[in-house]
Write a protein that holds these residues in place. Structure first.
Motif, PDB file in Angstrom:
ATOM      1  N   GLU A   1      43.771  44.239  54.355  1.00 20.95           N
ATOM      2  CA  GLU A   1      43.810  45.416  53.482  1.00 20.95           C
ATOM      3  C   GLU A   1      45.194  45.742  52.954  1.00 20.95           C
ATOM      4  O   GLU A   1      45.419  46.822  52.421  1.00 20.95           O
ATOM      5  CB  GLU A   1      43.261  46.638  54.240  1.00 20.95           C
ATOM      6  CG  GLU A   1      41.966  46.417  54.988  1.00 20.95           C
ATOM      7  CD  GLU A   1      40.811  45.979  54.099  1.00 20.95           C
ATOM      8  OE1 GLU A   1      40.888  46.197  52.868  1.00 20.95           O
ATOM      9  OE2 GLU A   1      39.837  45.399  54.615  1.00 20.95           O
TER      10      GLU A   1
ATOM     11  N   VAL B   1      39.764  46.857  47.683  1.00 18.83           N
ATOM     12  CA  VAL B   1      40.803  47.671  47.042  1.00 18.83           C
ATOM     13  C   VAL B   1      40.366  49.130  46.971  1.00 18.83           C
ATOM     14  O   VAL B   1      39.289  49.453  46.449  1.00 18.83           O
ATOM     15  CB  VAL B   1      41.112  47.149  45.628  1.00 18.83           C
ATOM     16  CG1 VAL B   1      42.293  47.922  45.039  1.00 18.83           C
ATOM     17  CG2 VAL B   1      41.430  45.656  45.657  1.00 18.83           C
TER      18      VAL B   1
ATOM     19  N   GLU C   1      45.770  50.132  46.812  1.00 22.07           N
ATOM     20  CA  GLU C   1      45.968  49.424  45.540  1.00 22.07           C
ATOM     21  C   GLU C   1      47.441  49.155  45.234  1.00 22.07           C
ATOM     22  O   GLU C   1      47.802  48.026  44.831  1.00 22.07           O
ATOM     23  CB  GLU C   1      45.303  50.198  44.394  1.00 22.07           C
ATOM     24  CG  GLU C   1      45.243  49.447  43.073  1.00 22.07           C
ATOM     25  CD  GLU C   1      46.502  49.568  42.219  1.00 22.07           C
ATOM     26  OE1 GLU C   1      46.704  48.703  41.339  1.00 22.07           O
ATOM     27  OE2 GLU C   1      47.271  50.535  42.427  1.00 22.07           O
TER      28      GLU C   1
ATOM     29  N   THR D   1      48.809  45.026  45.169  1.00 19.21           N
ATOM     30  CA  THR D   1      49.255  44.539  43.861  1.00 19.21           C
ATOM     31  C   THR D   1      50.776  44.464  43.796  1.00 19.21           C
ATOM     32  O   THR D   1      51.360  44.496  42.712  1.00 19.21           O
ATOM     33  CB  THR D   1      48.739  45.440  42.722  1.00 19.21           C
ATOM     34  OG1 THR D   1      49.180  46.786  42.948  1.00 19.21           O
ATOM     35  CG2 THR D   1      47.228  45.410  42.642  1.00 19.21           C
TER      36      THR D   1
ATOM     37  N   MET E   1      39.826  40.159  45.114  1.00 22.80           N
ATOM     38  CA  MET E   1      40.014  41.607  45.055  1.00 22.80           C
ATOM     39  C   MET E   1      38.678  42.251  44.675  1.00 22.80           C
ATOM     40  O   MET E   1      38.170  42.052  43.575  1.00 22.80           O
ATOM     41  CB  MET E   1      41.091  41.962  44.036  1.00 22.80           C
ATOM     42  CG  MET E   1      42.446  41.342  44.366  1.00 22.80           C
ATOM     43  SD  MET E   1      43.723  41.720  43.141  1.00 22.80           S
ATOM     44  CE  MET E   1      44.071  43.439  43.543  1.00 22.80           C
TER      45      MET E   1
ATOM     46  N   PRO F   1      39.290  53.014  43.667  1.00 20.42           N
ATOM     47  CA  PRO F   1      40.498  52.982  42.836  1.00 20.42           C
ATOM     48  C   PRO F   1      40.245  53.771  41.553  1.00 20.42           C
ATOM     49  O   PRO F   1      39.144  53.724  40.993  1.00 20.42           O
ATOM     50  CB  PRO F   1      40.679  51.491  42.526  1.00 20.42           C
ATOM     51  CG  PRO F   1      39.927  50.785  43.588  1.00 20.42           C
ATOM     52  CD  PRO F   1      38.769  51.668  43.937  1.00 20.42           C
TER      53      PRO F   1
ATOM     54  N   MET G   1      45.487  46.820  37.918  1.00 21.09           N
ATOM     55  CA  MET G   1      45.120  45.567  38.565  1.00 21.09           C
ATOM     56  C   MET G   1      44.970  44.443  37.542  1.00 21.09           C
ATOM     57  O   MET G   1      45.320  43.287  37.798  1.00 21.09           O
ATOM     58  CB  MET G   1      43.813  45.745  39.350  1.00 21.09           C
ATOM     59  CG  MET G   1      43.953  46.605  40.600  1.00 21.09           C
ATOM     60  SD  MET G   1      42.334  47.121  41.265  1.00 21.09           S
ATOM     61  CE  MET G   1      41.588  45.536  41.654  1.00 21.09           C
TER      62      MET G   1
ATOM     63  N   ASP H   1      39.944  38.910  40.463  1.00 24.48           N
ATOM     64  CA  ASP H   1      39.579  40.327  40.425  1.00 24.48           C
ATOM     65  C   ASP H   1      38.115  40.397  40.007  1.00 24.48           C
ATOM     66  O   ASP H   1      37.765  40.089  38.870  1.00 24.48           O
ATOM     67  CB  ASP H   1      40.479  41.047  39.415  1.00 24.48           C
ATOM     68  CG  ASP H   1      40.250  42.541  39.361  1.00 24.48           C
ATOM     69  OD1 ASP H   1      39.107  42.985  39.590  1.00 24.48           O
ATOM     70  OD2 ASP H   1      41.209  43.279  39.063  1.00 24.48           O
TER      71      ASP H   1
END
Length: 473
Positions: free
Chosen positions: A220, A258, A263, A267, A285, A301, A309, A326
């Motif tokens: 995480e 995420v 986040e 990233t 992700m 998020p 992202m 992603d």
């Protein structure tokens, strides 16, 4: 005369098969001395044995790899992967699974069916952790999928052209038949998501010996983020597992759920550099989704973070030798949502869900074949409606286009795969929260989609076959 033509055609096909095998042998021989130039040679060889859609995809990859950071990723990946795994990836996953099995996938479509790119299955929902907000937290842990059912399902997947299987949970290493399954199906490639805590050196050596599996380790962020969501001490166990896999040259990656909280961390260059240093070749992700255990919109998020992202991933792909995927922002590459199309999830009770975040089903693998499930009313309806939005950055029927999931639930007779699976549909604060979220996401991504569509058009679009499915050819 007809017999002579059939004999000649049969002879030509045999010659083609022998030629393909010789090319694959050349590919495997090149791998140990891999370089950017050699990798382009490998793609050229793959191109020769490809046809139709696969040939176009290989040609496109070849044209972009020679001078890009992706070449460095391939070189790093192959040099840090043991010989058995290299051969399995080159032959079983890419040559057979993705290229040669395309013929099976086309045949299935002609018959009115559909082949998913990967079948996800959770043979058990038992887990030794209890992570905050787990999407699978409300499933029953009392049922494991019988080995015979899983074995049949994998065989059926091979028959209709599935490229690889994805093993989830629960914790997959709590399912006692895992290694038996890998051994029984040496020509199927497996991707296994794990919390790392049950990875012993003995098990890692066994995976190395088999060669047909890659591991995705859940993390995480750094220690604070990982231990807060999972359990104190888990972060160090994940890093230790990465060291073990790197030492044994077993290919692996990482997986992140995420949230608003982590986040900024996942990233960051510091986090990506650590993952590269540890040996990860790929990173997944996944946005936190308000489904499963105690749905919490505050963990999602923000739309702004989601856009961040996207920019982060574009930069990483140009500067770092690691492939970060992603699951939402990469939707334009696959035509939007892939639930029930290129992707299906079988639960530990056998229910066939469209995806891991769609906890509804109509069919059960214990009662029907994989082929029948892919032709089901639910999956056919999903494919008919996809993409749900002209903007392919907005793929999801739960958080981007919530009206779709609500309409499907009202019109179809759907089985809830665990208690509370319809909270996202019925609880007012979740409905209203997602209405506001989807409105904001649509406004924020409008300009991004215009830019992305122009870029895709310059590259020839998504793909001919995919565009036909989208009705835009």
């Amino acid at each position: 005369m007809a017999d002579k033509k059939n004999t000649f055609s049969s002879l030509v096909e045999k010659i083609k098969e022998v030629s393909k095998k010789l090319i694959i042998e050349q590919i495997v021989a090149i791998l140990p001395s891999i370089s950017k130039n050699n990798f382009v040679r490998i793609l050229s060889l793959y191109e020769k044995i490809s046809s139709g859609e696969s040939k176009k995809v290989i040609a496109a990859i070849k044209s972009t790899f020679k001078d890009s950071i992706a070449g460095d990723l391939i070189v790093r990946g192959i040099k840090n992967t043991n010989a058995k795994a290299r051969k399995k990836i080159a032959v079983d996953l890419i040559a057979d699974g993705i290229i040669l099995r395309d013929k099976k996938r086309l045949e299935e479509e002609k018959k009115g069916g559909f082949t998913p790119f990967t079948v996800l299955f959770s043979p058990t929902m038992r887990c030794n952790l209890r992570c905050k907000g787990c999407y699978a937290g409300n499933y029953s842990q009392a049922d494991d999928l019988p080995y015979e059912v899983v074995d049949r399902m994998v065989t059926e997947a091979e028959e209709i052209g599935v490229a690889f299987m994805t093993v989830l949970g629960g914790e997959p290493f709590m399912w006692e038949h895992l290694f038996t399954l890998l051994e029984k199906h040496p020509h199927m490639y497996f991707q296994i998501y794990t919390n790392s805590t049950l990875l012993t050196r003995e098990r890692v050596k066994k995976i190395r010996q088999l060669g047909n599996a890659a591991l995705m380790l859940s993390i995480e962020g750094f220690e604070k983020e990982t231990d807060e969501r999972r359990h104190p001490g888990i972060y160090k166990k994940v890093l230790a597992a990465m060291d073990l896999l790197r030492e044994e040259k077993v290919p692996f990656g990482y997986s992140v759920a995420v949230t608003q909280q982590n986040e900024p961390v996942v990233t960051s260059d510091e986090f990506i550099d650590l993952m590269i240093e540890k040996g990860a070749l790929i990173g997944w992700m996944f946005l936190y989704m308000p489904v499963g255990m105690d749905p919490d919109l505050s963990l999602m998020p923000t739309p702004e973070q989601r856009l961040h992202m996207l920019e982060f991933n574009k930069r990483i792909r140009q500067t770092k030798p690691i492939l970060v995927i992603d699951f939402w922002n990469d939707a334009p590459f696959v035509g939007g949502c892939i639930a029930g199309k290129y992707y299906v999830h079988i639960t530990s009770q056998g229910w066939a869900e469209p995806c891991i975040f769609s906890h509804v089903a109509q069919d059960n693998i214990k009662e029907k074949s994989l082929r029948q499930i892919m032709r089901s009313e639910l999956f056919s309806e999903l494919r008919r409606r996809q993409p749900y939005n002209d903007n392919l950055f907005l793929p999801c029927m739960w958080i981007d286009n919530p009206e779709v999931s609500r309409d499907l639930h009202a019109k179809l007779n759907l089985h809830l795969t665990h208690p509370g699976a319809d909270d996202i549909l019925k609880k007012e604060h979740l409905r209203e929260g997602l209405n506001k979220y989807s409105t904001r996401v649509k406004a924020l991504y409008e300009k991004e989609w215009i830019k992305e569509k122009e870029a895709l058009d310059k590259k020839g679009g998504v793909s001919d076959r995919l565009m036909k499915k989208l009705g835009n050819d």
